[in-house]
Design a protein around this motif. Structure first.
Motif, PDB file in Angstrom:
ATOM      1  N   LEU A  99     -60.050   2.347  -0.642  1.00 25.31           N
ATOM      2  CA  LEU A  99     -58.880   3.194  -0.452  1.00 25.31           C
ATOM      3  C   LEU A  99     -59.216   4.670  -0.626  1.00 25.31           C
ATOM      4  CD1 LEU A  99     -55.788   3.594  -0.120  1.00 25.31           C
ATOM      5  CD2 LEU A  99     -55.625   3.379  -2.618  1.00 25.31           C
ATOM      6  N   ASP A 100     -59.890   5.016  -1.724  1.00 26.62           N
ATOM      7  CA  ASP A 100     -60.137   6.427  -1.999  1.00 26.62           C
ATOM      8  C   ASP A 100     -60.996   7.105  -0.931  1.00 26.62           C
ATOM      9  OD1 ASP A 100     -58.498   6.583  -4.192  1.00 26.62           O
ATOM     10  OD2 ASP A 100     -60.081   6.260  -5.660  1.00 26.62           O
ATOM     11  N   PRO A 101     -62.101   6.495  -0.477  1.00 28.03           N
ATOM     12  CA  PRO A 101     -62.853   7.145   0.602  1.00 28.03           C
ATOM     13  C   PRO A 101     -62.029   7.340   1.875  1.00 28.03           C
ATOM     14  CG  PRO A 101     -64.228   5.539  -0.481  1.00 28.03           C
ATOM     15  CD  PRO A 101     -62.844   5.344  -1.026  1.00 28.03           C
ATOM     16  N   ASP A 102     -61.183   6.371   2.228  1.00 27.22           N
ATOM     17  CA  ASP A 102     -60.353   6.538   3.421  1.00 27.22           C
ATOM     18  C   ASP A 102     -59.352   7.676   3.246  1.00 27.22           C
ATOM     19  OD1 ASP A 102     -61.660   4.538   4.758  1.00 27.22           O
ATOM     20  OD2 ASP A 102     -60.139   2.999   4.406  1.00 27.22           O
ATOM     21  N   LEU A 103     -58.727   7.764   2.064  1.00 26.17           N
ATOM     22  CA  LEU A 103     -57.803   8.870   1.815  1.00 26.17           C
ATOM     23  C   LEU A 103     -58.551  10.205   1.763  1.00 26.17           C
ATOM     24  CD1 LEU A 103     -55.357   7.396  -0.864  1.00 26.17           C
ATOM     25  CD2 LEU A 103     -54.812   7.988   1.497  1.00 26.17           C
ATOM     26  N   LEU A 104     -59.757  10.196   1.212  1.00 25.13           N
ATOM     27  CA  LEU A 104     -60.565  11.415   1.190  1.00 25.13           C
ATOM     28  C   LEU A 104     -60.870  11.884   2.606  1.00 25.13           C
ATOM     29  CD1 LEU A 104     -63.096  10.653  -1.680  1.00 25.13           C
ATOM     30  CD2 LEU A 104     -61.466  12.547  -1.636  1.00 25.13           C
ATOM     31  N   ASP A 105     -61.216  10.944   3.478  1.00 25.79           N
ATOM     32  CA  ASP A 105     -61.473  11.296   4.872  1.00 25.79           C
ATOM     33  C   ASP A 105     -60.247  11.973   5.496  1.00 25.79           C
ATOM     34  OD1 ASP A 105     -64.033  10.300   4.795  1.00 25.79           O
ATOM     35  OD2 ASP A 105     -63.608   8.473   5.912  1.00 25.79           O
ATOM     36  N   TYR A 156     -51.382  10.534  -6.379  1.00 20.47           N
ATOM     37  CA  TYR A 156     -51.330   9.913  -5.054  1.00 20.47           C
ATOM     38  C   TYR A 156     -51.023   8.421  -5.054  1.00 20.47           C
ATOM     39  CZ  TYR A 156     -56.064   8.087  -6.020  1.00 20.47           C
ATOM     40  OH  TYR A 156     -57.138   7.435  -6.560  1.00 20.47           O
ATOM     41  N   PHE A 157     -50.878   7.797  -6.240  1.00 21.87           N
ATOM     42  CA  PHE A 157     -50.681   6.352  -6.286  1.00 21.87           C
ATOM     43  C   PHE A 157     -50.066   5.987  -7.630  1.00 21.87           C
ATOM     44  CE2 PHE A 157     -52.077   1.878  -6.626  1.00 21.87           C
ATOM     45  CZ  PHE A 157     -51.809   1.420  -5.345  1.00 21.87           C
ATOM     46  N   LEU A 158     -49.297   4.895  -7.671  1.00 24.89           N
ATOM     47  CA  LEU A 158     -48.693   4.412  -8.904  1.00 24.89           C
ATOM     48  C   LEU A 158     -49.245   3.016  -9.201  1.00 24.89           C
ATOM     49  CD1 LEU A 158     -46.571   5.217 -11.060  1.00 24.89           C
ATOM     50  CD2 LEU A 158     -44.913   3.860  -9.764  1.00 24.89           C
ATOM     51  N   ALA A 159     -49.897   2.876 -10.366  1.00 28.48           N
ATOM     52  CA  ALA A 159     -50.551   1.603 -10.705  1.00 28.48           C
ATOM     53  C   ALA A 159     -50.147   1.140 -12.096  1.00 28.48           C
ATOM     54  CB  ALA A 159     -52.071   1.747 -10.637  1.00 28.48           C
ATOM     55  N   GLY A 160     -49.897  -0.161 -12.215  1.00 30.18           N
ATOM     56  CA  GLY A 160     -49.671  -0.769 -13.514  1.00 30.18           C
ATOM     57  C   GLY A 160     -50.987  -1.265 -14.087  1.00 30.18           C
ATOM     58  N   GLN A 235     -56.696  -1.714 -14.452  1.00 28.99           N
ATOM     59  CA  GLN A 235     -55.573  -1.419 -13.570  1.00 28.99           C
ATOM     60  C   GLN A 235     -55.174  -2.673 -12.795  1.00 28.99           C
ATOM     61  OE1 GLN A 235     -55.833   1.985 -11.044  1.00 28.99           O
ATOM     62  NE2 GLN A 235     -56.726   3.272 -12.633  1.00 28.99           N
ATOM     63  N   GLU A 236     -53.881  -2.825 -12.562  1.00 22.84           N
ATOM     64  CA  GLU A 236     -53.389  -4.040 -11.916  1.00 22.84           C
ATOM     65  C   GLU A 236     -53.974  -4.263 -10.516  1.00 22.84           C
ATOM     66  OE1 GLU A 236     -49.225  -6.510 -11.394  1.00 22.84           O
ATOM     67  OE2 GLU A 236     -49.143  -4.339 -11.680  1.00 22.84           O
ATOM     68  N   PRO A 237     -54.030  -3.254  -9.629  1.00 15.49           N
ATOM     69  CA  PRO A 237     -54.632  -3.518  -8.317  1.00 15.49           C
ATOM     70  C   PRO A 237     -56.076  -3.997  -8.411  1.00 15.49           C
ATOM     71  CG  PRO A 237     -53.355  -1.505  -8.241  1.00 15.49           C
ATOM     72  CD  PRO A 237     -53.443  -1.897  -9.691  1.00 15.49           C
ATOM     73  N   VAL A 238     -56.827  -3.458  -9.378  1.00 16.35           N
ATOM     74  CA  VAL A 238     -58.212  -3.869  -9.566  1.00 16.35           C
ATOM     75  C   VAL A 238     -58.270  -5.307 -10.091  1.00 16.35           C
ATOM     76  CG1 VAL A 238     -60.360  -3.394 -10.815  1.00 16.35           C
ATOM     77  CG2 VAL A 238     -58.949  -1.501  -9.973  1.00 16.35           C
ATOM     78  N   GLY A 239     -57.442  -5.596 -11.085  1.00 16.69           N
ATOM     79  CA  GLY A 239     -57.428  -6.943 -11.651  1.00 16.69           C
ATOM     80  C   GLY A 239     -57.037  -7.995 -10.640  1.00 16.69           C
ATOM     81  N   HIS A 300     -55.242  -1.510   3.174  1.00 13.16           N
ATOM     82  CA  HIS A 300     -55.877  -2.066   1.984  1.00 13.16           C
ATOM     83  C   HIS A 300     -54.933  -2.974   1.197  1.00 13.16           C
ATOM     84  CE1 HIS A 300     -59.584   0.343   2.209  1.00 13.16           C
ATOM     85  NE2 HIS A 300     -58.803   1.282   2.716  1.00 13.16           N
ATOM     86  N   GLY A 301     -53.740  -3.238   1.731  1.00 10.64           N
ATOM     87  CA  GLY A 301     -52.777  -4.081   1.037  1.00 10.64           C
ATOM     88  C   GLY A 301     -52.239  -3.455  -0.227  1.00 10.64           C
ATOM     89  N   LEU A 302     -52.174  -2.121  -0.288  1.00  7.70           N
ATOM     90  CA  LEU A 302     -51.787  -1.421  -1.503  1.00  7.70           C
ATOM     91  C   LEU A 302     -50.522  -0.588  -1.332  1.00  7.70           C
ATOM     92  CD1 LEU A 302     -55.344  -0.283  -2.654  1.00  7.70           C
ATOM     93  CD2 LEU A 302     -53.892  -2.016  -3.745  1.00  7.70           C
ATOM     94  N   GLU A 303     -49.720  -0.923  -0.338  1.00  5.86           N
ATOM     95  CA  GLU A 303     -48.521  -0.128  -0.074  1.00  5.86           C
ATOM     96  C   GLU A 303     -47.511  -0.173  -1.222  1.00  5.86           C
ATOM     97  OE1 GLU A 303     -48.108  -4.081   2.197  1.00  5.86           O
ATOM     98  OE2 GLU A 303     -49.674  -2.641   1.696  1.00  5.86           O
ATOM     99  N   SER A 304     -47.589  -1.185  -2.093  1.00  7.03           N
ATOM    100  CA  SER A 304     -46.639  -1.277  -3.204  1.00  7.03           C
ATOM    101  C   SER A 304     -46.823  -0.138  -4.201  1.00  7.03           C
ATOM    102  CB  SER A 304     -46.799  -2.619  -3.926  1.00  7.03           C
ATOM    103  OG  SER A 304     -48.093  -2.734  -4.498  1.00  7.03           O
ATOM    104  N   GLY A 305     -47.993   0.523  -4.182  1.00  7.06           N
ATOM    105  CA  GLY A 305     -48.227   1.634  -5.095  1.00  7.06           C
ATOM    106  C   GLY A 305     -48.006   2.992  -4.477  1.00  7.06           C
ATOM    107  N   ALA A 306     -47.393   3.020  -3.294  1.00  5.13           N
ATOM    108  CA  ALA A 306     -47.208   4.285  -2.578  1.00  5.13           C
ATOM    109  C   ALA A 306     -46.254   5.211  -3.325  1.00  5.13           C
ATOM    110  CB  ALA A 306     -46.684   4.016  -1.171  1.00  5.13           C
ATOM    111  N   VAL A 307     -46.509   6.503  -3.211  1.00  2.28           N
ATOM    112  CA  VAL A 307     -45.608   7.517  -3.752  1.00  2.28           C
ATOM    113  C   VAL A 307     -44.918   8.224  -2.597  1.00  2.28           C
ATOM    114  CG1 VAL A 307     -46.966   7.845  -5.838  1.00  2.28           C
ATOM    115  CG2 VAL A 307     -47.461   9.250  -3.828  1.00  2.28           C
TER     116      VAL A 307
END
Length: 317
Positions: A99-105, A156-160, A235-239, A300-307
């Motif tokens: 996710l981070d490299p794609d957002l960095l790009d 840029y993201f909200l994570a539990g 972090q929850e997305p990592v776990g 990346h299946g991470l839209e639930s953490g969108a701000v």
């Protein structure tokens, strides 16, 4: 992968023997859902990369950058590349994807600059920023009030948080209170390490958690796999990513059913580097508004953490 990424430098975080062990444990990270190959991670990175590659530079945003950055046309960015799905190594063992490299790009593309991404041990990232080796740190760093005393964040993201245990949850862990008296592994210098210490002063004051802090999140997982730790705290997305991917989803599980302590993640800047911080925030906000940000998160299946808004120093914990 976007051509805007000038180069990718991978620095070894640990010795060769441990890297072999970590590689064996995480062979399915970024892989297909059956634990074989790396098709899922590669496909996600490609989709996110395509969205980032389509981003066009905005001259007004470029003009917001510090003069030295505009003149150089490139930025030095630090990360820690053993933290999927945010950042991890591709099959070649060198290229950092996620996710981070794609957002960095996408962000640097909107700003009209390139960047060099360097893999460094997590506890060395902020000292490297202090030493001017990096212009920005992008490593899913939790924005906390303690860190805000020394750094600025563009969130840029909200994570539990997640309590990761061995498959089957042999100790019946369900909540923070169940960690009291238990050996728990965690990434050193992380917000999760701080939370565990906070638990030991509150919920677990009478029976403290036995905290083992380690150089990488994968090292923490190895502690759980070997039985030396009852759980790892991450972090929850990592776990959830690791629980689903490693060993075909048969090695670990996330014990908590509810999201714990959601906090914003941010790009980290030197307190005095306000021009770069503000340009970065404006570029990210433009990507949120035009839908590129959401497209990358969805890949990346991470839209639930969108701000909804790129904020500065929004962390309150």
């Amino acid at each position: 992968m976007s051509a805007r990424r000038k180069s990718l430098t991978s620095r070894p975080v640990r010795g060769a023997a441990l890297l072999v062990a970590v590689a064996a444990l995480t062979a399915a990270c970024g892989g297909a859902s059956d634990g074989e190959g790396e098709e899922t991670g590669a496909a996600a990175s490609t989709a996110g990369g395509e969205a980032a590659a389509a981003v066009e530079a905005d001259q007004e945003l470029n003009a917001m950058l510090p003069a030295d950055v505009r003149d150089a046309g490139t930025l030095e960015v630090g990360t820690e590349a053993l933290y999927p799905p945010y950042e991890y190594l591709d099959e070649d063992g060198q290229t950092i994807i996620g996710l981070d490299p794609d957002l960095l790009d996408a962000i640097t593309g909107r700003l009209g600059v390139e960047y060099t991404l360097t893999n460094t041990a997590f506890d060395g990232l902020l000292p490297a920023l202090d030493g001017d080796r990096f212009d920005v740190v992008a490593a899913a760093v939790t924005d906390t009030t303690e860190r805000q005393a020394n750094y600025d964040f563009v969130d840029y993201f909200l994570a539990g948080q997640a309590i990761v245990v061995a498959s089957g949850n042999p100790e019946g862990i369900e909540a923070v209170e169940d960690l009291c008296g238990q050996p728990v592994s965690v990434l050193v210098s992380s917000a999760q390490e701080s939370l565990l210490n906070q638990f030991n002063g509150e919920q677990c004051a009478a029976d403290p958690i036995q905290i083992t802090s380690l150089p990488t999140d994968q090292d923490a997982l190895l502690q759980v796999q070997s039985g030396r730790a009852t759980a790892s705290f991450t972090q929850e997305p990592v776990g959830r990513y690791n629980a689903a991917q490693i060993a075909g989803g048969n090695a670990f599980e996330v014990a908590n059913s509810e999201t714990l302590f959601p906090s914003p993640l941010g790009y980290v800047f030197d307190k005095e580097d306000t021009e770069l911080r503000d340009a970065w925030q404006a570029a990210l906000q433009s990507l949120i508004e035009d839908g590129t940000y959401t497209e990358i998160l969805e890949s990346h299946g991470l839209e639930s953490g969108a701000v909804d808004e790129a904020t500065i120093n929004a962390g309150t914990q």
